[in-house]
Design a protein around this motif. Structure first.
Motif, PDB file in Angstrom:
ATOM      1  N   ASN A  89       0.863  -1.171   0.000  1.00 38.94           N
ATOM      2  CA  ASN A  89       0.000   0.000   0.000  1.00 38.94           C
ATOM      3  C   ASN A  89       0.909   1.232   0.000  1.00 38.94           C
ATOM      4  N   ARG A  91       0.368   4.376  -0.272  1.00 39.38           N
ATOM      5  CA  ARG A  91      -0.043   5.512   0.562  1.00 39.38           C
ATOM      6  C   ARG A  91       0.418   5.308   2.007  1.00 39.38           C
ATOM      7  N   SER A  92       0.203   4.099   2.526  1.00 39.34           N
ATOM      8  CA  SER A  92       0.635   3.805   3.898  1.00 39.34           C
ATOM      9  C   SER A  92       2.157   3.809   3.999  1.00 39.34           C
ATOM     10  N   ARG A  95       3.413   7.299   4.176  1.00 36.25           N
ATOM     11  CA  ARG A  95       3.247   7.890   5.507  1.00 36.25           C
ATOM     12  C   ARG A  95       4.366   7.447   6.437  1.00 36.25           C
TER      13      ARG A  95
END
Length: 398
Positions: A89, A91-92, A95
């Motif tokens: 993922n 996006r994760s 982060r």
């Protein structure tokens, strides 16, 4: 195979060949920024992670010294037919990197042609198997705690900076399977400092080391570690243990009641040692290595216009008067001696464009290349594979 990365490593470390591997800690710096960025960039590493179905332990993420649970940065992508494929993922993952984290991709040479070619060049250079792992650290993130590796490593800093501490050995040449767990670090500091873009470092087997960006604030670090596991005396003895089964005396049971013929066993063991030397073992080791993966050549897809030798180690070219034998990975192919010029070109480890090669060694080079590709000693030079050589290894007829 001449490879710019190997030449740069040797120059940076003051080496004249692979004989220096394992002899002592040494570090230096490459002076070619273009070469450093050509090997791997942080964005390319993330692109590899995005486009492939990777899984732990090959792809891992660490934060604050602890491994992040894969559920935090993995997701199952479900196809229209309901097939579930684990994917990172992004996006994760972004982060985590923004907060500060370390990503590790083991055996990146399996996914990236540039890393594949670099490992193959290092294998031809060292005559040992090589794999490369990539480490991307962002912001104020810690690395692994103090540890030692059971193989020699060549570390190339490709982007940013990272602080290192290297210590001496607690046990001389420790092994993965050993009689001592070797769990207590030595107090001897060999080097502490910051690895910057273009720096190269050789850490021999058994030296304790750790790397971190703790306290360095915002920023990044990308380095690759080429792991080179050399053969040892224990490797030779294990190989002899396999060969002893050829002799009946070693296949008999050891008699606990009446006692075994220790004298005869000892004499047979001595003869076996005399028959099969460490040099014989090293030669056999190269031949025992299976042929590597590559894209199969199918003439229905495209004609054969360029090839490159992809064996793990340099093939042996044995001239025998009117014929010549090519030996690699336990396979032998016999050609007429007139094929020698074409064979030396095709098996050089450098890309060969067949149209250009024909003007240098003769038109028969195309037929010879077809045989070598069929026998899997060479591979068709697809655009993807060719990209691994561009700017790093010159065309064989340049």
């Amino acid at each position: 195979m001449e490879h710019q990365l190997i030449n740069a490593i040797e120059t940076a470390l003051g080496w004249s060949g692979a004989d220096e591997l394992g002899n002592g800690f040494v570090r230096g710096s490459m002076d070619d920024p273009a070469l450093v960025s050509r090997i791997l960039t942080p964005n390319h590493l993330l692109d590899i992670a995005m486009r492939r179905s990777l899984d732990r332990p090959q792809f891992r993420c660490f934060q604050k010294g602890e491994e992040v649970h894969p559920a935090i940065y993995y997701t199952d992508t479900v196809s229209p037919r309901g097939q579930s494929i684990p994917m990172v993922n992004m996006r994760s993952l972004g982060r985590l990197l923004g907060e500060g984290a370390t990503l590790i991709l083991d055996q990146i040479n399996v996914f990236d042609p540039t890393m594949e070619v670099a490992c193959r060049a290092l294998q031809w250079w060292s005559h040992e198997r090589v794999q490369v792992n990539a480490y991307l650290t962002t912001n104020d993130a810690a690395g692994f705690p103090l540890h030692w590796d059971d193989h020699d490593v060549l570390i190339v800093q490709l982007a940013g900076e990272k602080e290192w501490e290297v210590r001496g050995t607690s046990r001389k040449v420790p092994m993965y399977r050993d009689s001592d767990p070797n769990n207590t670090p030595t107090e001897e500091i060999v080097w502490t400092g910051v690895m910057k873009t273009g720096d190269v470092m050789h850490i021999p087997r058994g030296h304790w080391h750790q790397a971190t960006r703790n306290g360095q604030g915002s920023g990044k670090s990308l380095h690759v570690t080429f792991g080179i596991t050399k053969r040892t005396g224990a490797s030779w003895l294990a190989w002899l243990g396999d060969w002893c089964r050829e002799h009946e005396i070693f296949r008999h049971d050891l008699d606990r009641v009446r006692g075994s013929d220790t004298q005869s066993l000892t004499e047979a063991a001595v003869r076996l040692i005399d028959e099969r030397s460490p040099a014989d073992f090293l030669a056999a080791y190269e031949q025992a290595t299976a042929l590597p993966r590559h894209v199969p050549f199918l003439d229905i897809l495209s004609p054969l216009h360029a090839v490159v030798c992809t064996t793990h180690f340099p093939p042996q070219i044995r001239e025998n008067g009117v014929s010549v034998d090519i030996v690699a990975s336990g396979k032998k192919i016999t050609f007429a001696v007139k094929a020698v010029p074409a064979l030396r070109l095709l098996l050089s480890g450098r890309p060969v464009l067949l149209d250009q090669a024909a003007s240098v060694v003769g038109a028969e080079v195309a037929a010879v290349a077809e045989i070598l590709v069929k026998e899997e000693m060479c591979a068709a030079l697809t655009p993807e594979l060719f990209s691994g050589y561009t700017g790093l290894v010159t065309n064989a007829v340049s």
